[in-house]
Design a protein around this motif. Structure first.
Motif, short mmCIF file in Angstrom:
data_model
loop_
_atom_site.label_atom_id
_atom_site.label_comp_id
_atom_site.label_asym_id
_atom_site.label_seq_id
_atom_site.Cartn_x
_atom_site.Cartn_y
_atom_site.Cartn_z
N LEU A 15 -17.07 -13.78 32.33
CA LEU A 15 -16.86 -13.28 30.98
C LEU A 15 -17.64 -12.01 30.70
O LEU A 15 -17.35 -11.29 29.76
CB LEU A 15 -17.24 -14.35 29.95
N LEU A 18 -20.91 -11.45 26.21
CA LEU A 18 -20.26 -11.76 24.94
C LEU A 18 -21.32 -12.20 23.94
O LEU A 18 -22.38 -12.69 24.32
CB LEU A 18 -19.25 -12.91 25.12
N LYS A 19 -21.00 -12.06 22.66
CA LYS A 19 -21.89 -12.57 21.62
C LYS A 19 -21.75 -14.09 21.60
O LYS A 19 -20.64 -14.62 21.51
CB LYS A 19 -21.48 -11.98 20.29
N ALA A 20 -22.88 -14.78 21.72
CA ALA A 20 -22.86 -16.24 21.78
C ALA A 20 -23.95 -16.82 20.89
O ALA A 20 -24.89 -16.12 20.53
CB ALA A 20 -23.05 -16.71 23.22
N TYR A 39 -20.26 -23.07 29.97
CA TYR A 39 -20.70 -21.67 29.99
C TYR A 39 -22.03 -21.60 30.72
O TYR A 39 -22.99 -22.29 30.36
CB TYR A 39 -20.82 -21.13 28.57
N THR A 62 -10.08 -18.86 20.41
CA THR A 62 -10.44 -17.93 21.47
C THR A 62 -11.81 -18.29 22.02
O THR A 62 -12.57 -19.04 21.39
CB THR A 62 -10.49 -16.48 20.95
N THR A 63 -12.14 -17.74 23.16
CA THR A 63 -13.46 -17.98 23.75
C THR A 63 -14.56 -17.49 22.81
O THR A 63 -15.58 -18.15 22.64
CB THR A 63 -13.56 -17.26 25.11
N GLU A 64 -14.36 -16.34 22.19
CA GLU A 64 -15.35 -15.79 21.27
C GLU A 64 -15.60 -16.75 20.10
O GLU A 64 -16.73 -16.92 19.66
CB GLU A 64 -14.93 -14.41 20.76
N ARG A 68 -19.44 -18.97 19.24
CA ARG A 68 -20.27 -18.72 18.04
C ARG A 68 -21.15 -19.86 17.71
O ARG A 68 -20.99 -20.97 17.92
CB ARG A 68 -19.39 -18.42 16.84
#
Length: 68
Positions: A15, A18-20, A39, A62-64, A68
């Protein structure tokens, strides 16, 4: 069964960054296990896999949104 955590397959994808909702060192990877996603990232020099989250991922998200 041995699995290469760095291999990109239908179930494993890279990936990147990404913001997680958790702290990790990129690149983040995702392992698909049914409706769940694992993840993780890998430190190759230490031969170590760090699992950061296991999340349920419904088809409409979605993954995003899941991260979150």
């Amino acid at each position: 069964m041995l699995v290469d955590p760095l291999a990109e397959t239908r179930r494993i994808k890279r990936l990147g960054a990404l913001k997680a909702g958790f702290v990790y060192d990129p690149p983040l990877r995702e392992l698909k296990v049914g409706d769940y996603r694992v993840y993780y990232n890998v430190v190759e020099q230490a031969h170590t896999v760090y699992v950061h989250a296991i999340r349920y991922k419904p088809p409409h998200m979605t993954t995003e949104e899941v991260l979150r």
